[in-house]
Motif scaffolding. Structure first.
Motif, mmCIF file in Angstrom:
data_model
loop_
_atom_site.group_PDB
_atom_site.id
_atom_site.type_symbol
_atom_site.label_atom_id
_atom_site.label_comp_id
_atom_site.label_asym_id
_atom_site.label_seq_id
_atom_site.Cartn_x
_atom_site.Cartn_y
_atom_site.Cartn_z
ATOM 1 N N ILE A 160 0.867 -1.180 0.000
ATOM 2 C CA ILE A 160 0.000 0.000 0.000
ATOM 3 C C ILE A 160 0.896 1.220 0.000
ATOM 4 O O ILE A 160 1.723 1.406 0.897
ATOM 5 C CB ILE A 160 -0.938 -0.053 1.221
ATOM 6 N N VAL A 161 0.740 2.020 -1.038
ATOM 7 C CA VAL A 161 1.687 3.116 -1.250
ATOM 8 C C VAL A 161 0.971 4.447 -1.437
ATOM 9 O O VAL A 161 -0.060 4.519 -2.107
ATOM 10 C CB VAL A 161 2.635 2.788 -2.435
ATOM 11 N N PHE A 162 1.522 5.466 -0.804
ATOM 12 C CA PHE A 162 1.126 6.845 -1.060
ATOM 13 C C PHE A 162 2.217 7.461 -1.913
ATOM 14 O O PHE A 162 3.395 7.452 -1.530
ATOM 15 C CB PHE A 162 0.974 7.612 0.264
ATOM 16 N N ASP A 163 1.834 7.996 -3.063
ATOM 17 C CA ASP A 163 2.831 8.475 -4.025
ATOM 18 C C ASP A 163 2.133 9.412 -5.006
ATOM 19 O O ASP A 163 0.953 9.231 -5.309
ATOM 20 C CB ASP A 163 3.423 7.254 -4.774
ATOM 21 N N ALA A 164 2.863 10.407 -5.507
ATOM 22 C CA ALA A 164 2.337 11.225 -6.601
ATOM 23 C C ALA A 164 2.380 10.460 -7.925
ATOM 24 O O ALA A 164 1.658 10.793 -8.859
ATOM 25 C CB ALA A 164 3.160 12.506 -6.735
ATOM 26 N N HIS A 165 3.238 9.435 -7.973
ATOM 27 C CA HIS A 165 3.540 8.748 -9.248
ATOM 28 C C HIS A 165 3.129 7.281 -9.208
ATOM 29 O O HIS A 165 3.258 6.628 -8.170
ATOM 30 C CB HIS A 165 5.042 8.811 -9.522
ATOM 31 N N GLU B 145 -0.115 -7.856 -4.026
ATOM 32 C CA GLU B 145 -1.258 -7.008 -4.394
ATOM 33 C C GLU B 145 -0.936 -5.550 -4.100
ATOM 34 O O GLU B 145 -0.367 -5.248 -3.044
ATOM 35 C CB GLU B 145 -2.509 -7.427 -3.618
ATOM 36 N N ILE B 146 -1.344 -4.662 -5.000
ATOM 37 C CA ILE B 146 -0.919 -3.261 -4.889
ATOM 38 C C ILE B 146 -2.117 -2.311 -4.911
ATOM 39 O O ILE B 146 -3.052 -2.493 -5.696
ATOM 40 C CB ILE B 146 0.027 -2.898 -6.060
ATOM 41 N N ALA B 147 -2.060 -1.284 -4.039
ATOM 42 C CA ALA B 147 -2.993 -0.153 -4.144
ATOM 43 C C ALA B 147 -2.189 1.130 -3.948
ATOM 44 O O ALA B 147 -1.301 1.192 -3.097
ATOM 45 C CB ALA B 147 -4.093 -0.264 -3.111
ATOM 46 N N GLU B 148 -2.511 2.142 -4.760
ATOM 47 C CA GLU B 148 -1.735 3.389 -4.775
ATOM 48 C C GLU B 148 -2.669 4.589 -4.568
ATOM 49 O O GLU B 148 -3.728 4.663 -5.178
ATOM 50 C CB GLU B 148 -1.006 3.531 -6.113
ATOM 51 N N ARG C 138 -10.436 3.144 2.392
ATOM 52 C CA ARG C 138 -10.931 1.974 3.123
ATOM 53 C C ARG C 138 -11.562 0.950 2.204
ATOM 54 O O ARG C 138 -11.361 -0.249 2.352
ATOM 55 C CB ARG C 138 -12.020 2.430 4.100
ATOM 56 N N GLU C 139 -12.366 1.446 1.287
ATOM 57 C CA GLU C 139 -13.093 0.588 0.358
ATOM 58 C C GLU C 139 -12.121 -0.309 -0.423
ATOM 59 O O GLU C 139 -12.360 -1.500 -0.595
ATOM 60 C CB GLU C 139 -13.894 1.502 -0.591
ATOM 61 N N ILE C 140 -11.004 0.269 -0.845
ATOM 62 C CA ILE C 140 -10.039 -0.491 -1.639
ATOM 63 C C ILE C 140 -9.200 -1.411 -0.748
ATOM 64 O O ILE C 140 -8.950 -2.559 -1.082
ATOM 65 C CB ILE C 140 -9.139 0.479 -2.439
ATOM 66 N N VAL C 141 -8.789 -0.914 0.394
ATOM 67 C CA VAL C 141 -7.809 -1.646 1.211
ATOM 68 C C VAL C 141 -8.461 -2.752 2.045
ATOM 69 O O VAL C 141 -7.816 -3.745 2.366
ATOM 70 C CB VAL C 141 -7.021 -0.653 2.107
ATOM 71 N N LYS C 142 -9.760 -2.587 2.346
ATOM 72 C CA LYS C 142 -10.353 -3.509 3.329
ATOM 73 C C LYS C 142 -10.260 -4.985 2.919
ATOM 74 O O LYS C 142 -10.112 -5.845 3.785
ATOM 75 C CB LYS C 142 -11.791 -3.099 3.674
ATOM 76 N N ASP C 143 -10.314 -5.277 1.645
ATOM 77 C CA ASP C 143 -10.267 -6.675 1.210
ATOM 78 C C ASP C 143 -8.873 -7.140 0.803
ATOM 79 O O ASP C 143 -8.706 -8.258 0.320
ATOM 80 C CB ASP C 143 -11.229 -6.879 0.022
ATOM 81 N N MET C 144 -7.891 -6.299 0.990
ATOM 82 C CA MET C 144 -6.540 -6.710 0.568
ATOM 83 C C MET C 144 -5.939 -7.678 1.586
ATOM 84 O O MET C 144 -6.164 -7.559 2.786
ATOM 85 C CB MET C 144 -5.646 -5.480 0.373
ATOM 86 N N PRO C 145 -5.160 -8.665 1.088
ATOM 87 C CA PRO C 145 -4.618 -9.677 1.992
ATOM 88 C C PRO C 145 -3.523 -9.143 2.900
ATOM 89 O O PRO C 145 -2.832 -8.176 2.569
ATOM 90 C CB PRO C 145 -4.061 -10.739 1.031
ATOM 91 N N LEU D 4 -5.575 1.945 8.695
ATOM 92 C CA LEU D 4 -4.847 0.785 8.164
ATOM 93 C C LEU D 4 -4.119 0.015 9.268
ATOM 94 O O LEU D 4 -4.171 -1.214 9.335
ATOM 95 C CB LEU D 4 -3.856 1.282 7.101
ATOM 96 N N THR D 5 -3.430 0.748 10.148
ATOM 97 C CA THR D 5 -2.637 0.077 11.181
ATOM 98 C C THR D 5 -3.524 -0.555 12.256
ATOM 99 O O THR D 5 -3.079 -1.430 12.986
ATOM 100 C CB THR D 5 -1.617 1.047 11.834
ATOM 101 N N LYS D 6 -4.777 -0.111 12.337
ATOM 102 C CA LYS D 6 -5.730 -0.761 13.250
ATOM 103 C C LYS D 6 -6.298 -2.033 12.631
ATOM 104 O O LYS D 6 -6.520 -3.020 13.311
ATOM 105 C CB LYS D 6 -6.893 0.195 13.553
#
Ligand SMILES: N=C(N)NCCCCNCCCN
Ligand SMILES: [Mn+2]
Ligand SMILES: [Mn+2]
Length: 285
Positions: A130-135, A162-165, A198-205, A245-247
């Motif tokens: 899970i990444v925060f990035d401009a790019h 699995e990736i979410a940006e 949340r919607e995107i990350v909640k189902d990520m492994p 996320l950390t919770k």
């Protein structure tokens, strides 16, 4: 303990423990050989640590004092200038050494170029990135180099992670098409909010690895970074996502990358240092 590839540098301004006894282990990667625009990422780790001098160890929001948290700072990786693959190898070795000595330690990597995140992911084997990035960082290669910072998310996706940006506002068509093909979810900075996150990350492994490319923030907060982009996120909206996320998810490690600069007191390093303190604080709750 001694690590083969690290050397001493300015330390984080907190009471520190030895790596064997730590819950969090900070190390720097002063690598910037593929920087394409603004130089100085090699000074990022030292500048972030120097900026911690300015911060209280007490985190108001969590009623946690980082002085009570077991944190180690093992210095910087002895990078191989101009050689991303050799540097990646040394980072992987260092994380392995750490995990053998202390399997519960969470590595915290300070960069340095985003390309080096690949090493942490290889060493820690998360299921999600899970990444925060401009790019998007999904190019197959940039400037003839597949290990360029602009390719790091692509290299990580090739590991089957699995990736979410989030916070994205720069990319090329090839990257957008690759994301679509590989089911990589990404949210434009213009459309970003906590609900979408949340919607995107909640189902990520699980477990997840968290990477912060400092250029995700609005330019005013991070002027010293390799490829600055206007129109970024605010500090608290990133913090709120990370708190959720950390919770919710098991985290194996995090990094704060692409901090550059040539002067002590650089705003970008102050942003990075504050973010590191909050992340350690929320992970200790
Ligand atoms: N992942 C990144 N940081 N990507 C940015 C790559 C640099 C874009 N240069 C654009 C040059 C066009 N003239
Ligand atoms: Mn970036
Ligand atoms: Mn990046």
């Amino acid at each position: 303990m001694e690590f083969f590839y690290t050397y001493g540098t300015i330390k984080t301004a907190l009471p520190l423990v030895d790596a064997e006894n730590a819950d969090f282990v900070i190390f720097g990667v002063p690598f910037d050989s593929t920087t394409s625009y603004k130089p100085g990422a090699r000074f990022g780790p030292a500048l972030i640590r120097q900026a911690t001098i300015n911060l209280e160890s007490y985190i108001l929001d969590y009623d946690i004092d980082l002085a009570d948290v077991k944190i180690a700072d093992i210095g910087d990786i002895d990078i191989a200038a101009g050689n991303p693959l050799e540097t990646i190898k040394r980072i992987i070795e260092t994380i392995k050494e750490l995990k053998v000595a202390n399997s519960k330690a969470m590595p915290i990597m300070l960069g340095g170029e985003h390309s080096m995140t690949y090493a942490s992911v290889r060493a820690l084997k998360p299921k999600s990135y899970i990444v925060f990035d401009a790019h998007l960082d999904l190019r197959n290669e940039y400037e003839s180099n597949p290990w360029n910072h602009a390719c790091v998310a692509r290299r990580i996706s090739e590991l089957g992670v699995e990736i979410a940006e989030f916070g994205i506002r720069s990319g090329i068509r090839e990257e957008v098409e690759y994301a679509k093909e590989k089911n990589i979810r990404w949210v434009h900075a213009r459309e970003y909010n906590l609900e979408k996150f949340r919607e995107i990350v909640k189902d990520m492994p699980e477990p997840v690895y968290i990477s912060i490319d400092i250029d995700v923030f609005d330019l005013s907060m991070v002027p010293s970074t390799g490829t600055p982009e206007a129109g970024g996120l605010r500090f608290w909206e990133v913090i709120e996502a990370l708190e959720w996320l950390t919770k919710e998810k098991e985290v194996v490690g995090f990094d704060i990358m692409e901090v550059a600069g040539t002067e002590l007191g650089d705003i970008t390093a102050l942003t990075g240092a504050k973010l590191m303190f909050y992340l350690i604080g929320m992970l200790s709750r």
